[in-house]
Design an enzyme around this catalytic site. Structure first.
Site, PDB file in Angstrom:
ATOM      1  N   ASP A  69       0.850  -1.195   0.000  1.00  0.00           N
ATOM      2  CA  ASP A  69       0.000   0.000   0.000  1.00  0.00           C
ATOM      3  C   ASP A  69       0.885   1.244   0.000  1.00  0.00           C
ATOM      4  O   ASP A  69       2.038   1.211   0.433  1.00  0.00           O
ATOM      5  CB  ASP A  69      -0.979   0.006   1.181  1.00  0.00           C
TER       6      ASP A  69
ATOM      7  N   GLU B  52      -0.115  -0.770   5.889  1.00  0.00           N
ATOM      8  CA  GLU B  52       0.975  -0.243   6.703  1.00  0.00           C
ATOM      9  C   GLU B  52       0.854   1.265   6.814  1.00  0.00           C
ATOM     10  O   GLU B  52       1.050   1.845   7.876  1.00  0.00           O
ATOM     11  CB  GLU B  52       2.324  -0.614   6.087  1.00  0.00           C
TER      12      GLU B  52
HETATM   13 ZN   LIG Z   1       6.834   2.100   4.201  1.00  0.00          ZN
END
Ligand SMILES: [Zn+2]
Length: 388
Positions: free
Chosen positions: A74, A140
């Protein structure tokens, strides 16, 4: 023919995987790793109030030692697309630089890990002398609740045991290889709330001004350092970020004052010891007055992988291919290492982070080649020596 990390990075950059969107990035990794013989699982995690997020786990080999590459596909949003020299999801190369959101944070790093693993397998008749895994999350950059935390738990529940992890976050600061992260500071947020008695500003004896007391408590909390640093960490630090009374008048003593703060802490502390320390300092300065501290829940304890054979193996590989002995650092914000550390020792190493989260995020294609060679050297040493 060695696998080309630049081609993989380009393809990944063309997947618009802004958290929590998968954007085709995990599908691409699945296809690439499955073709090389990895057993690949795609797992989606969800929980009330959050967007479901896709994650990926892939493994080749059935025995130890087991080295896991971790990362996230992501990316943060591109910001104003018009300000980009090259479109953020086009994967364009110009003047030896590959442009795109995620170029360094961290699709470029993932491409290098994949290329290194495939090259390693090709050189060893398709099987590692142990196991290689990929633990790739799509959560994340967001709130990080449907990503690594759950993926690690899921893997442990099916009996996966990791010996060591390399997390490919962009840790280099000026030149590829100058910095490896062997730990991260913990992070804890709190709000100090002091309650007094409201009243007329001309009759202070009839009131109890919480502003006076919050100043005294804040001073007491920050008067002394929290510690003197440790072998691998700078001193812990508490920073007040906001002081709030919200008083719109000039002639009323308010009833309540608040101050928010964040603590970045090293391995001298855990959350409980830190809370006790701050509360004791506040208590001493409050002189019996009414105050409390609301602590936000935190999943970010301090992380440290003590230097030893595994850290040496990584540092030596970097030194050999860049001519630069890396700095072993614990600086910067938190990362998924805080979750991985509960399962195995983790070292973070990846591309130069100068342009991460910025307009025109980019990576030198030469760095992609060098990082692949470093990961490749790490694999060679890890599976070929007693260091594992
Ligand atoms: Zn990163």
């Amino acid at each position: 023919m060695p696998v080309d990390p630049i081609a993989i990075a380009r393809d990944l950059l063309r997947c618009p995987s802004v958290t929590p969107a998968e954007g085709g990035a995990l599908a691409l990794i699945e296809k690439t790793l499955a073709a090389a013989g990895f057993a690949v699982d795609r797992v989606t995690f969800a929980e009330p109030g959050t967007a479901p997020v896709e994650n990926l786990y892939a493994r080749i080999g059935t025995v130890g030692p087991h080295l896991v590459f971790a990362g996230h596909t992501d990316v943060v949003p591109p910001g104003e697309e018009a300000r980009w020299r090259h479109k953020p999801f086009a994967g364009e190369i110009a003047d030896g630089m590959l442009f795109g959101r995620g170029a360094v944070d961290m699709k470029g790093g993932i491409a290098c890990m994949i290329a290194a693993a495939l090259d390693h397998l090709a050189a060893h008749r398709g099987r590692p002398n142990g196991s290689i895994s990929f633990l790739i999350t799509g959560d994340e950059e967001g709130i990080a609740v449907n990503g690594s935390v759950k993926l690690l738990k899921w893997a442990a529940a099916r009996g996966e045991k990791f010996d060591h992890c390399i997390l490919g976050e962009p840790t280099s600061s000026k030149a590829l290889g100058d910095t490896v992260k062997i730990g991260r500071r913990g992070s804890l947020n709190g709000t100090l709330i002091v309650t007094g008695m409201e009243g007329h500003v001309a009759y202070p004896a009839l009131a109890d001004n919480p502003v006076r007391r919050i100043i005294a408590i804040m001073s007491a909390i920050t008067a002394e350092p929290l510690d003197g640093g440790s072998a691998h960490f700078d001193p812990s630090n508490l920073e007040f970020t906001s002081v709030d009374v919200g008083n719109t008048t000039v002639n009323v003593i308010p009833r309540e004052a608040r101050a928010r703060f964040n603590i970045r802490f090293n391995d001298h502390h855990n959350q409980a010891s830190l809370k006790a320390l701050i509360e004791a300092r506040a208590d001493a300065a409050a002189l019996g007055g009414d105050f409390r501290i609301d602590w936000e829940p935190s999943n970010a304890d301090a992380v440290l992988t003590t230097p030893g054979p595994f850290v040496d193996l990584v540092a030596d590989a970097i030194d050999e291919l860049t001519g630069l002995p890396p700095l072993l650092s614990t600086s910067g914000g938190t990362s998924d290492a805080r979750f991985i550390k509960n399962y195995c020792p983790v070292v973070e190493f990846g591309l130069v982070n100068e342009t991460m989260h910025k307009i025109d995020e980019r990576v030198a294609t030469a760095d992609l080649a060098t990082l692949t060679a470093i990961y490749r050297r790490i694999l060679e040493r890890y599976f070929g020596s007693a260091a594992a």
